[in-house]
Design a protein around this motif. Sequence first.
Motif, PDB file in Angstrom:
ATOM      1  N   THR A 207      19.407  37.967  16.429  1.00  0.00           N
ATOM      2  CA  THR A 207      19.918  38.112  15.062  1.00  0.00           C
ATOM      3  C   THR A 207      19.864  36.813  14.253  1.00  0.00           C
ATOM      4  O   THR A 207      20.003  36.844  13.038  1.00  0.00           O
ATOM      5  N   ILE A 208      19.665  35.694  14.919  1.00  0.00           N
ATOM      6  CA  ILE A 208      19.568  34.429  14.191  1.00  0.00           C
ATOM      7  C   ILE A 208      18.379  34.437  13.233  1.00  0.00           C
ATOM      8  O   ILE A 208      18.346  33.689  12.250  1.00  0.00           O
ATOM      9  N   TYR A 209      17.403  35.318  13.501  1.00  0.00           N
ATOM     10  CA  TYR A 209      16.247  35.427  12.615  1.00  0.00           C
ATOM     11  C   TYR A 209      16.655  35.863  11.209  1.00  0.00           C
ATOM     12  O   TYR A 209      15.929  35.603  10.249  1.00  0.00           O
ATOM     13  N   ARG A 210      17.788  36.542  11.067  1.00  0.00           N
ATOM     14  CA  ARG A 210      18.237  37.020   9.764  1.00  0.00           C
ATOM     15  C   ARG A 210      18.424  35.858   8.781  1.00  0.00           C
ATOM     16  O   ARG A 210      18.204  36.011   7.578  1.00  0.00           O
ATOM     17  N   VAL A 211      18.838  34.730   9.303  1.00  0.00           N
ATOM     18  CA  VAL A 211      19.047  33.550   8.452  1.00  0.00           C
ATOM     19  C   VAL A 211      17.927  32.541   8.630  1.00  0.00           C
ATOM     20  O   VAL A 211      17.399  32.006   7.652  1.00  0.00           O
TER      21      VAL A 211
END
Length: 447
Positions: free
Chosen positions: A381-385
Amino acid sequence: MNRHLEQFSQKNMKDVSSLILAGIQWFFFLFTNTVVVPLSIGHNFHLSPDAIAASMQHAFILTGAVCILQALFGHRYAIMDGPSGLWWGLTLSLTVSASSAGMSLERIGGGLAAGFLLAGLTMMILGWLGAAQVLQKLFTPMVKSAMLFLMTIQLTMNFFKGMIGYTEFGRFDLPVAALSVVIAFLVAWIQLKGRGKLGNYAILIGIVAGWIAYSLLFPGQHSGQPNQTTTGLTLFPWGAPRWEPGIVITAFFVGLVNMTNSITTLSTVEKLYRTETTSRQYRHSYALTGLFTMLSACVGVLPFGLFASSIGFLESTRILRRAALIIGAGMLCVIGLTPSVTAFFAQIPPSVGSAVLFVAYLQMFGTALRTLEGTTFNSKTIYRVALPVLTGVAVMNIPAEAFQTLPMYLIPIISNGLVIGVLVSLVLEKTVNWSKMEQPVTVSKAA
């Protein structure tokens, strides 16, 4: 009885003096965010000193007027509305890339004027029809945080260049940079260590002290701005409106992105005021910004937009009263109507203003972080930012010359790191089901 009246009078006098000081600080914030824009744009369009000075005065008058109207009848917050940084970057990029491709500055200016008029009209119509509600659904907290991160990075990069003297002399100027660092540390120290209300006036103290120090250390080095005492109204100084498809379409798209910036700013600042922005406030805010965008296109001023950096200013100064903004905006109108006063204040060294604003804008980084409060990240989910923010930063650091081989209508979009980052974030939020990935990633043990 007399004692109570005296205490009441003293308290009122103290409140008035505090309000006036806060208004002066707002004035300097509005001024330093406005004065450099017509200078850089005017030089890029090869305008005469008189034309640049006239654009500067128009920018002061329009910025002061729209801020007062917004505070009283628009969104009703203490937020700056002025020549937008998004439009600033687009215009500078276009004048460089389009000129390199062989397009005349008059064609570029005419296309921009037409695009600005279309963008302003679109903002007024869509805003009044309630487009804010649709944009709010698109711009989730994740998209807002990515936009705030990128705006913080883009603005602080520009101000850092100004601090070191790069924008003034085209090279690194060590003495100017040293003074700018001292000014920045002074402002930060006052904000962090200042007792009572002293920290509220850190920006004002930094500008005044920095201006005096610069004048003593570098006498005559900063030549100031045009010293004319009269000005006239020239319609479309960049060029008469004309249909240039690539430029007009690009300006229209950037206008939509600028509308989303209003969503990000208002939805963030309402947390400071502990209230909720109504649909009526959004409609009135868009109507005023769109109207002044159309007016700005006629007099050679960049289109308007809400300044997300106002959030950092509010957090730095802790001055939320609308009256303070109205006082500062009124002062800006007055100097815009007084050419000789404009010439005096325009002598503030850009490096001093950049150093002070560099510190003030750091608060935006904290605002972006707080937008993510309650969200946890794992390796997926770090890809979201990370993906939108780092992609945008990467684009920001690519030289403008690298985009010259692209079609003219694509250059303003693809070369703008902020626009690219926001687009990437929107695509990720609408195409990926992040809720399925929010569970902690487990690593199976070897048998």
